[in-house]
Design a protein around this motif. Sequence first.
Motif, PDB file in Angstrom:
ATOM      1  N   HIS B   7       0.844  -1.205   0.000  1.00 45.02           N
ATOM      2  CA  HIS B   7       0.000   0.000   0.000  1.00 45.02           C
ATOM      3  C   HIS B   7       0.872   1.245   0.000  1.00 45.02           C
ATOM      4  O   HIS B   7       1.964   1.240   0.561  1.00 45.02           O
ATOM      5  CB  HIS B   7      -0.898   0.028   1.242  1.00 45.02           C
ATOM      6  CG  HIS B   7      -2.264   0.575   0.978  1.00 45.02           C
ATOM      7  ND1 HIS B   7      -2.480   1.822   0.452  1.00 45.02           N
ATOM      8  CD2 HIS B   7      -3.506   0.026   1.156  1.00 45.02           C
ATOM      9  CE1 HIS B   7      -3.791   2.022   0.326  1.00 45.02           C
ATOM     10  NE2 HIS B   7      -4.433   0.946   0.736  1.00 45.02           N
ATOM     11  N   LEU B   8       0.403   2.297  -0.655  1.00 43.67           N
ATOM     12  CA  LEU B   8       1.113   3.576  -0.595  1.00 43.67           C
ATOM     13  C   LEU B   8       0.356   4.605   0.233  1.00 43.67           C
ATOM     14  O   LEU B   8       0.903   5.620   0.618  1.00 43.67           O
ATOM     15  CB  LEU B   8       1.354   4.116  -2.006  1.00 43.67           C
ATOM     16  CG  LEU B   8       2.411   3.363  -2.806  1.00 43.67           C
ATOM     17  CD1 LEU B   8       2.398   3.808  -4.260  1.00 43.67           C
ATOM     18  CD2 LEU B   8       3.793   3.567  -2.207  1.00 43.67           C
ATOM     19  N   MET B   9      -0.947   4.337   0.464  1.00 41.01           N
ATOM     20  CA  MET B   9      -1.788   5.303   1.178  1.00 41.01           C
ATOM     21  C   MET B   9      -1.717   6.694   0.535  1.00 41.01           C
ATOM     22  O   MET B   9      -1.352   7.685   1.185  1.00 41.01           O
ATOM     23  CB  MET B   9      -1.424   5.351   2.658  1.00 41.01           C
ATOM     24  CG  MET B   9      -1.494   3.980   3.317  1.00 41.01           C
ATOM     25  SD  MET B   9      -1.658   4.074   5.110  1.00 41.01           S
ATOM     26  CE  MET B   9      -1.847   2.315   5.508  1.00 41.01           C
ATOM     27  N   PRO B  10      -2.080   6.777  -0.743  1.00 44.70           N
ATOM     28  CA  PRO B  10      -1.992   8.067  -1.445  1.00 44.70           C
ATOM     29  C   PRO B  10      -3.113   9.030  -1.048  1.00 44.70           C
ATOM     30  O   PRO B  10      -4.137   8.613  -0.500  1.00 44.70           O
ATOM     31  CB  PRO B  10      -2.135   7.672  -2.911  1.00 44.70           C
ATOM     32  CG  PRO B  10      -2.953   6.427  -2.881  1.00 44.70           C
ATOM     33  CD  PRO B  10      -2.589   5.706  -1.609  1.00 44.70           C
ATOM     34  N   TYR B  11      -2.880  10.279  -1.355  1.00 42.98           N
ATOM     35  CA  TYR B  11      -3.938  11.286  -1.185  1.00 42.98           C
ATOM     36  C   TYR B  11      -4.743  11.319  -2.482  1.00 42.98           C
ATOM     37  O   TYR B  11      -4.187  11.558  -3.557  1.00 42.98           O
ATOM     38  CB  TYR B  11      -3.323  12.650  -0.897  1.00 42.98           C
ATOM     39  CG  TYR B  11      -4.356  13.637  -0.410  1.00 42.98           C
ATOM     40  CD1 TYR B  11      -4.985  13.445   0.820  1.00 42.98           C
ATOM     41  CD2 TYR B  11      -4.720  14.735  -1.180  1.00 42.98           C
ATOM     42  CE1 TYR B  11      -5.950  14.329   1.271  1.00 42.98           C
ATOM     43  CE2 TYR B  11      -5.689  15.634  -0.724  1.00 42.98           C
ATOM     44  CZ  TYR B  11      -6.297  15.423   0.498  1.00 42.98           C
ATOM     45  OH  TYR B  11      -7.249  16.291   0.947  1.00 42.98           O
ATOM     46  N   PRO B  12      -6.056  11.076  -2.399  1.00 39.79           N
ATOM     47  CA  PRO B  12      -6.832  10.881  -3.638  1.00 39.79           C
ATOM     48  C   PRO B  12      -7.450  12.151  -4.210  1.00 39.79           C
ATOM     49  O   PRO B  12      -8.068  12.097  -5.264  1.00 39.79           O
ATOM     50  CB  PRO B  12      -7.937   9.921  -3.187  1.00 39.79           C
ATOM     51  CG  PRO B  12      -8.153  10.259  -1.744  1.00 39.79           C
ATOM     52  CD  PRO B  12      -6.838  10.764  -1.198  1.00 39.79           C
ATOM     53  N   ASN B  13      -7.277  13.284  -3.522  1.00 49.76           N
ATOM     54  CA  ASN B  13      -7.943  14.510  -3.994  1.00 49.76           C
ATOM     55  C   ASN B  13      -6.963  15.569  -4.475  1.00 49.76           C
ATOM     56  O   ASN B  13      -7.061  16.723  -4.100  1.00 49.76           O
ATOM     57  CB  ASN B  13      -8.803  15.109  -2.877  1.00 49.76           C
ATOM     58  CG  ASN B  13     -10.106  14.356  -2.714  1.00 49.76           C
ATOM     59  OD1 ASN B  13     -10.230  13.232  -3.214  1.00 49.76           O
ATOM     60  ND2 ASN B  13     -11.056  14.937  -2.011  1.00 49.76           N
ATOM     61  N   LEU B  42      -9.390   8.327   5.372  1.00 61.74           N
ATOM     62  CA  LEU B  42      -8.487   7.555   4.505  1.00 61.74           C
ATOM     63  C   LEU B  42      -7.638   6.571   5.301  1.00 61.74           C
ATOM     64  O   LEU B  42      -7.512   5.403   4.928  1.00 61.74           O
ATOM     65  CB  LEU B  42      -7.563   8.492   3.728  1.00 61.74           C
ATOM     66  CG  LEU B  42      -8.201   9.344   2.641  1.00 61.74           C
ATOM     67  CD1 LEU B  42      -7.187  10.362   2.122  1.00 61.74           C
ATOM     68  CD2 LEU B  42      -8.723   8.482   1.499  1.00 61.74           C
ATOM     69  N   TYR B  43      -7.053   7.049   6.392  1.00 61.26           N
ATOM     70  CA  TYR B  43      -6.238   6.138   7.201  1.00 61.26           C
ATOM     71  C   TYR B  43      -7.069   4.942   7.639  1.00 61.26           C
ATOM     72  O   TYR B  43      -6.610   3.799   7.612  1.00 61.26           O
ATOM     73  CB  TYR B  43      -5.650   6.860   8.420  1.00 61.26           C
ATOM     74  CG  TYR B  43      -4.396   7.672   8.136  1.00 61.26           C
ATOM     75  CD1 TYR B  43      -3.352   7.146   7.375  1.00 61.26           C
ATOM     76  CD2 TYR B  43      -4.246   8.952   8.653  1.00 61.26           C
ATOM     77  CE1 TYR B  43      -2.198   7.884   7.127  1.00 61.26           C
ATOM     78  CE2 TYR B  43      -3.095   9.701   8.411  1.00 61.26           C
ATOM     79  CZ  TYR B  43      -2.076   9.167   7.644  1.00 61.26           C
ATOM     80  OH  TYR B  43      -0.931   9.888   7.406  1.00 61.26           O
ATOM     81  N   GLY B  44      -8.325   5.207   8.048  1.00 61.15           N
ATOM     82  CA  GLY B  44      -9.203   4.113   8.480  1.00 61.15           C
ATOM     83  C   GLY B  44      -9.431   3.114   7.357  1.00 61.15           C
ATOM     84  O   GLY B  44      -9.291   1.893   7.544  1.00 61.15           O
TER      85      GLY B  44
END
Lengths: 255, 381
Positions: B7-13, B42-44
């Motif tokens: 996972h990269l946990m990107p910012y989607p906006n 998002l973290y959740g």
Amino acid sequence: MFEILNIDLPSQRVRVQHGGEGPPLLLLHSEANTSAWSEFHEQLATDFEVFAPIHPGFGGEETPNWLVDVSDLAFHYKDLMSSLGLDRPLVVGTSIGAWIATDLAIHFSSLLKGLVLFGPIGLRPNEPLPDLFIMQLPEAFTYLADSLDGSLVDPMTGNAELATAVWTDLATQARLMWKRGYDPRLRMRAHHVDCPMMVAAGGQDRLTPLSYVEQYAELFGASLTIVDDAGHLVPLDQPAAAAALVNSFYLTLEN
Amino acid sequence: MELYAFHLMPYPNIDPKVREKYSSAWVVYPNSEYDPVLGQQLYGEYLDQLAFADTIGFDAVVVNEHHQNAYGLMPSPNIMAAALIDRTQNAKIAILGNGIALRDNPLRVAEEVAMLDVMSGGRVLSGFVRGIGAEYHSMGLDPTRSRSRFFEAHDLIVKAWTEPGPFSWDGENYQFRYVNVWPRPLQQPHPPIIVPSQGSAETLKWGAEHRYPLVCTFVPMERLKQFYDRYRQYASEDFGYEAGPEQFGFTSIVYVHPDGEEAAAAEIEPHIRYFKERAFTLPLPTFFPPGYTAPESYKTRIEIARELAASGGPTLTAGEPLIGSPEQIGERLEKNLAACGAGTLMAQFQVGDMPHDKVMRSMELFGSEVMPYLSRNKVVS
């Protein structure tokens, strides 16, 4: 005309471009692959015996481990002067070379005839100077000199060898300037320079503002000359005018 | 074969109108664009996705470290690893990695990873990275020291984990009068070390010397093979052993769709494009700041940049994406691993701005259909 001398110093072997006749002149070059013998060197060599060493970690060489800050280069050049037997040379430096020259004078003023600094850096600026390290190389060139051709170092379309050479110079500059592009000790130590100093800056310098070089000159009690139609690297943009300034400054020392 | 959930946990906006004013979503893209309320959600979701990978039988969940960017929101991978301990039961927690060269105090990494290893009952895989060039801009760290700091920090951390303290350390980059890390790790002699790499010869040789598994992200298959072959060559010629598939892994984007490749590709395409165009772009001086690598490697980097540009830009699809029906994915996965001799697939289910429900649907299908396929074909045990 010049020859290459290879001199072994305690720090490392240094390559010195040597040419011309006259009083000794130690020329400390600027960044971005500008160390090679040029029109400016040629002009100086008509009046001086020019010694133009390549800084450690410049000219295609990887940054040496022993190099930590600009003072290491000041001591390196003190060793070079001893090794070459230079008697009170005039020291001329541009940009990072001017910073090294200043530090050399702070430590070993009595060994020098005088200093000519083109576009000096190393003093703490009021505002951060442009960050050359994050720029594409052609853009970085626009901050240095009008006569540098950025298209040659475009990583996508330029000459990869040349781009790598410029990048390698920048790497050693990064070692010296990444965390702090200046030496906070300069201000406190400035009074140790007791040889004559002249500062010159390009009228179209985009890297350091006029107020910056004014502060620099004032701190060291140096005269300040602005050279028209020149960017930060004055000797690249105006080699004849720069060499003439060096000459006239030298004449004031003789009188 | 082992399966890791990457996972990269990107910012989607990332707003394209704002983004176009900046050269990159890294370093200079303003953090005023970050919405912390969305961030909490998002973290959740992202942690739920990794926890779900554990429930469908993944061998490990993967976190990583990037700074000051909208590409990946895990500046502290150890915090994410800690959050995953209680959300997972069996999966290893792979930290790929801690950017040890970025730390002024590598002992902090030795401490935190040891804590995680003890707390998780020995489930930590400890990756070590230099950090990509952008991190050196973001952390104000001289990139010319990166390689030297990386190797020394590694030596210091391993010694801190394996030799009784207190001892002193007097290195080129780090000096400590007292090294005496409490707690010590649970796994002995220490948590397994993994090396994520972009394939520099120096790192490949060093990894082969220590027998550390090598993992690569977004590397085209042809280059991947070159990297692995070189590592295998170092292993056999310089260090006298044969490197097996368990020493190699790579990341693939995975998207499962019941209707097969065409339907899957149509659905994932906008998210890949988002990722590629808005999040991933790194100008060369950001990616490779002066001195980050040897001059020869920089020249190679210029060549790679030119190759990529000629072939239509840096493709995320470079990592051999697995996009299609469960059967198509199962078959291709086997084939890709065999093609380069790798034993670990790091599956990236969430890409760019792909929303949670879409990710979960794909993961559920992976669990219910791809996993059984892999078991039947004895790809996984």
